[in-house]
Motif scaffolding. Structure first.
Motif, PDB file in Angstrom:
ATOM      1  N   LEU A 300      52.512  37.836  25.411  1.00 53.32           N
ATOM      2  CA  LEU A 300      53.503  37.278  24.499  1.00 53.32           C
ATOM      3  C   LEU A 300      54.151  38.385  23.666  1.00 53.32           C
ATOM      4  O   LEU A 300      55.352  38.322  23.355  1.00 53.32           O
ATOM      5  N   GLY A 301      53.366  39.383  23.308  1.00 57.00           N
ATOM      6  CA  GLY A 301      53.920  40.515  22.577  1.00 57.00           C
ATOM      7  C   GLY A 301      54.932  41.286  23.414  1.00 57.00           C
ATOM      8  O   GLY A 301      55.964  41.726  22.903  1.00 57.00           O
ATOM      9  N   LEU A 302      54.660  41.426  24.709  1.00 57.73           N
ATOM     10  CA  LEU A 302      55.619  42.100  25.587  1.00 57.73           C
ATOM     11  C   LEU A 302      56.882  41.270  25.749  1.00 57.73           C
ATOM     12  O   LEU A 302      57.990  41.819  25.813  1.00 57.73           O
ATOM     13  N   PHE A 303      56.728  39.942  25.816  1.00 53.09           N
ATOM     14  CA  PHE A 303      57.911  39.071  25.874  1.00 53.09           C
ATOM     15  C   PHE A 303      58.781  39.310  24.645  1.00 53.09           C
ATOM     16  O   PHE A 303      60.005  39.425  24.743  1.00 53.09           O
ATOM     17  N   ALA A 304      58.149  39.368  23.477  1.00 53.15           N
ATOM     18  CA  ALA A 304      58.897  39.568  22.226  1.00 53.15           C
ATOM     19  C   ALA A 304      59.597  40.926  22.226  1.00 53.15           C
ATOM     20  O   ALA A 304      60.722  41.060  21.740  1.00 53.15           O
ATOM     21  N   ALA A 305      58.941  41.930  22.786  1.00 55.49           N
ATOM     22  CA  ALA A 305      59.526  43.269  22.808  1.00 55.49           C
ATOM     23  C   ALA A 305      60.771  43.320  23.682  1.00 55.49           C
ATOM     24  O   ALA A 305      61.758  43.981  23.343  1.00 55.49           O
ATOM     25  N   VAL A 306      60.735  42.617  24.798  1.00 49.10           N
ATOM     26  CA  VAL A 306      61.879  42.620  25.719  1.00 49.10           C
ATOM     27  C   VAL A 306      63.006  41.739  25.202  1.00 49.10           C
ATOM     28  O   VAL A 306      64.187  42.072  25.307  1.00 49.10           O
ATOM     29  N   GLY A 307      62.646  40.586  24.618  1.00 50.84           N
ATOM     30  CA  GLY A 307      63.673  39.680  24.092  1.00 50.84           C
ATOM     31  C   GLY A 307      63.603  38.332  24.765  1.00 50.84           C
ATOM     32  O   GLY A 307      63.597  38.248  25.999  1.00 50.84           O
ATOM     33  N   ASN A 308      63.570  37.279  23.972  1.00 54.99           N
ATOM     34  CA  ASN A 308      63.349  35.943  24.500  1.00 54.99           C
ATOM     35  C   ASN A 308      64.468  35.462  25.412  1.00 54.99           C
ATOM     36  O   ASN A 308      64.264  34.591  26.246  1.00 54.99           O
ATOM     37  N   ASP A 309      65.689  36.005  25.255  1.00 54.52           N
ATOM     38  CA  ASP A 309      66.805  35.543  26.070  1.00 54.52           C
ATOM     39  C   ASP A 309      66.969  36.340  27.359  1.00 54.52           C
ATOM     40  O   ASP A 309      67.891  36.097  28.135  1.00 54.52           O
ATOM     41  N   ASP A 310      66.064  37.291  27.616  1.00 54.35           N
ATOM     42  CA  ASP A 310      66.123  38.088  28.843  1.00 54.35           C
ATOM     43  C   ASP A 310      65.658  37.242  30.023  1.00 54.35           C
ATOM     44  O   ASP A 310      64.646  36.546  29.947  1.00 54.35           O
ATOM     45  N   ALA A 311      66.373  37.298  31.132  1.00 53.57           N
ATOM     46  CA  ALA A 311      66.045  36.486  32.307  1.00 53.57           C
ATOM     47  C   ALA A 311      64.639  36.793  32.818  1.00 53.57           C
ATOM     48  O   ALA A 311      63.935  35.911  33.322  1.00 53.57           O
ATOM     49  N   ARG A 312      64.212  38.035  32.685  1.00 51.13           N
ATOM     50  CA  ARG A 312      62.871  38.405  33.156  1.00 51.13           C
ATOM     51  C   ARG A 312      61.791  37.762  32.292  1.00 51.13           C
ATOM     52  O   ARG A 312      60.707  37.421  32.786  1.00 51.13           O
ATOM     53  N   VAL A 313      62.087  37.585  31.011  1.00 58.81           N
ATOM     54  CA  VAL A 313      61.140  36.910  30.125  1.00 58.81           C
ATOM     55  C   VAL A 313      61.060  35.432  30.476  1.00 58.81           C
ATOM     56  O   VAL A 313      59.966  34.850  30.507  1.00 58.81           O
ATOM     57  N   LEU A 314      62.187  34.814  30.741  1.00 57.09           N
ATOM     58  CA  LEU A 314      62.185  33.397  31.129  1.00 57.09           C
ATOM     59  C   LEU A 314      61.363  33.203  32.400  1.00 57.09           C
ATOM     60  O   LEU A 314      60.569  32.252  32.502  1.00 57.09           O
ATOM     61  N   LYS A 315      61.536  34.088  33.348  1.00 57.88           N
ATOM     62  CA  LYS A 315      60.750  34.018  34.588  1.00 57.88           C
ATOM     63  C   LYS A 315      59.272  34.265  34.305  1.00 57.88           C
ATOM     64  O   LYS A 315      58.389  33.598  34.862  1.00 57.88           O
ATOM     65  N   GLY A 316      58.996  35.213  33.416  1.00 55.60           N
ATOM     66  CA  GLY A 316      57.619  35.510  33.065  1.00 55.60           C
ATOM     67  C   GLY A 316      56.943  34.345  32.376  1.00 55.60           C
ATOM     68  O   GLY A 316      55.749  34.089  32.587  1.00 55.60           O
ATOM     69  N   ARG A 317      57.683  33.611  31.543  1.00 57.33           N
ATOM     70  CA  ARG A 317      57.113  32.444  30.865  1.00 57.33           C
ATOM     71  C   ARG A 317      56.732  31.361  31.874  1.00 57.33           C
ATOM     72  O   ARG A 317      55.711  30.677  31.719  1.00 57.33           O
ATOM     73  N   GLN A 318      57.562  31.197  32.876  1.00 57.79           N
ATOM     74  CA  GLN A 318      57.245  30.216  33.911  1.00 57.79           C
ATOM     75  C   GLN A 318      55.968  30.612  34.653  1.00 57.79           C
ATOM     76  O   GLN A 318      55.116  29.763  34.941  1.00 57.79           O
ATOM     77  N   ALA A 319      55.835  31.897  34.956  1.00 59.31           N
ATOM     78  CA  ALA A 319      54.636  32.364  35.635  1.00 59.31           C
ATOM     79  C   ALA A 319      53.405  32.207  34.746  1.00 59.31           C
ATOM     80  O   ALA A 319      52.318  31.860  35.219  1.00 59.31           O
ATOM     81  N   LEU A 320      53.571  32.484  33.447  1.00 61.41           N
ATOM     82  CA  LEU A 320      52.455  32.315  32.505  1.00 61.41           C
ATOM     83  C   LEU A 320      52.008  30.860  32.451  1.00 61.41           C
ATOM     84  O   LEU A 320      50.806  30.566  32.469  1.00 61.41           O
ATOM     85  N   ALA A 321      52.958  29.941  32.373  1.00 60.01           N
ATOM     86  CA  ALA A 321      52.619  28.521  32.320  1.00 60.01           C
ATOM     87  C   ALA A 321      51.860  28.111  33.570  1.00 60.01           C
ATOM     88  O   ALA A 321      50.883  27.340  33.507  1.00 60.01           O
ATOM     89  N   SER A 322      52.289  28.630  34.721  1.00 60.97           N
ATOM     90  CA  SER A 322      51.597  28.314  35.981  1.00 60.97           C
ATOM     91  C   SER A 322      50.175  28.862  35.974  1.00 60.97           C
ATOM     92  O   SER A 322      49.239  28.197  36.438  1.00 60.97           O
ATOM     93  N   ALA A 323      50.003  30.057  35.412  1.00 56.73           N
ATOM     94  CA  ALA A 323      48.668  30.665  35.383  1.00 56.73           C
ATOM     95  C   ALA A 323      47.735  29.919  34.433  1.00 56.73           C
ATOM     96  O   ALA A 323      46.529  29.824  34.688  1.00 56.73           O
ATOM     97  N   LEU A 324      48.282  29.377  33.351  1.00 58.59           N
ATOM     98  CA  LEU A 324      47.447  28.703  32.369  1.00 58.59           C
ATOM     99  C   LEU A 324      47.112  27.275  32.770  1.00 58.59           C
ATOM    100  O   LEU A 324      46.040  26.763  32.429  1.00 58.59           O
ATOM    101  N   PHE A 325      48.031  26.622  33.446  1.00 58.88           N
ATOM    102  CA  PHE A 325      47.848  25.187  33.722  1.00 58.88           C
ATOM    103  C   PHE A 325      47.857  24.856  35.198  1.00 58.88           C
ATOM    104  O   PHE A 325      47.540  23.787  35.604  1.00 58.88           O
TER     105      PHE A 325
END
Length: 325
Positions: A300-325
């Motif tokens: 989450l800290g790396l997401f914040a460093a890159v920027g929440n509106d970055d397409a790579r962060v959006l993709k990363g959030r989807q992958a994180l959600a899949s890994a958690l649930f």
């Protein structure tokens, strides 16, 4: 107003707004959209209420306001000063607080008497009502006209929760407000961030971290400082590491959180953003308990460093959600 139940979060039916624009209110009526004379046609909603982060929402500007929620939350407050004066006070207070939160959310003021189509499209059951819109999805937030201090506390909690989830987007000041700058292409520069930015420019990362921490201590809801601190910490960890030794340790211990997060920092520093995200997502899949929590917080800290509106962060959030649930 109709007493239909509030719709669940999801798409908003905008069909009710696809009609001829209503005629302008009489001079002195003070309805929404009654901006400065000579405002250009099609211009975005102007700032109101003494804040650069509050706008009167009209049926013509509604779609644009919703789309701005892809950057950072929009809080729509539905009110009527004639039917319920306290709802008007809530709208004023939300506009006031939007300036304090400096773009962490945009306050959208919806006068249901002037813009009944919006209330119909949103299926608003009663007023006052504050609806939070994030990434175009609405959800009810408040249904009471809270006193100013209680409203400030409630909004601080909401913003802190979003920041903890790595959602650090921020609206730019709207033209016409006190924080706006002259010229459409001018960049707003907040002098509070100058010491941290100067430290980074001088290569003094430790001082930059300390300066950003001061800003967050003074205002935990400061998304700009949170993002700056996240990036400064990545630089701090990466510059203090031996890349070869760090990668060797990570290869030798695939489930070692400390080793893997350090290499993720180095990858981010080298511009390998997606590789850094993937490394930590896969680590989260393989771990549990405190180790998983630590890996998640670091990601989450790396997401914040890159920027929440970055397409790579959006993709990363989807992958994180899949890994958690």
């Amino acid at each position: 107003m109709s007493q239909q139940p509030f719709s669940r979060p999801g798409a908003i039916d905008l069909s009710a707004l696809k009609r001829t624009a209503p005629s302008a209110p009489p001079a002195g009526a003070g309805g929404p959209g009654a901006g400065a004379p000579g405002a250009p046609a099609g211009a975005g909603p102007a700032a109101v209420g003494g804040s650069s982060y509050a706008v009167e929402v009209t049926e013509e500007s509604f779609q644009a306001v919703l789309e701005s929620s892809m950057t950072a939350p929009v809080l729509l407050v539905f009110y009527s000063r004639t039917r319920m004066p306290e709802s008007g006070r809530l709208a004023d207070d939300l506009a006031l607080l939007s300036a304090e939160f400096e773009g962490r959310f945009l306050a959208g003021l919806v006068d249901i008497d002037a813009a009944p189509g919006i209330a119909q499209a949103m299926q608003i059951p009663s007023i006052p009502l504050v609806v939070a819109v994030l990434d175009g999805r609405p959800a009810p937030l408040l249904q009471d006209a809270l006193p100013l201090e209680e409203l400030r506390t409630a909004l601080t909690q909401v913003v802190q929760q979003l920041t903890a989830q790595g959602m650090t987007g921020r609206h730019q000041p709207r033209q016409g407000g006190p924080a706006a700058v002259e010229g459409d292409d001018a960049e707003y520069v907040d002098p509070r961030y100058a010491p941290a930015q100067d430290a980074l420019a001088e290569g003094d990362v430790d001082r930059a971290v300390a300066e950003y921490q001061k800003l967050l201590a003074a205002n935990p809801a400061d998304a700009e400082a949170a993002a700056g601190l996240a990036m400064a910490k990545v630089l701090q960890r990466a510059l203090g590491a031996d890349p070869q030794a760090a990668r060797a340790a990570a290869d030798a211990s695939p489930d070692d959180v400390e080793a893997q997060t350090l290499v993720a920092d180095l990858e981010l520093y080298d511009g390998q953003v997606e590789q850094a995200f993937t490394r930590l997502v896969e680590l989260i899949r393989r771990t549990s308990g405190k180790e998983r929590d630590a890996a998640r917080e670091h990601l989450l800290g790396l997401f914040a460093a890159v920027g929440n509106d970055d397409a790579r962060v959006l993709k990363g959030r989807q992958a994180l959600a899949s890994a958690l649930f």
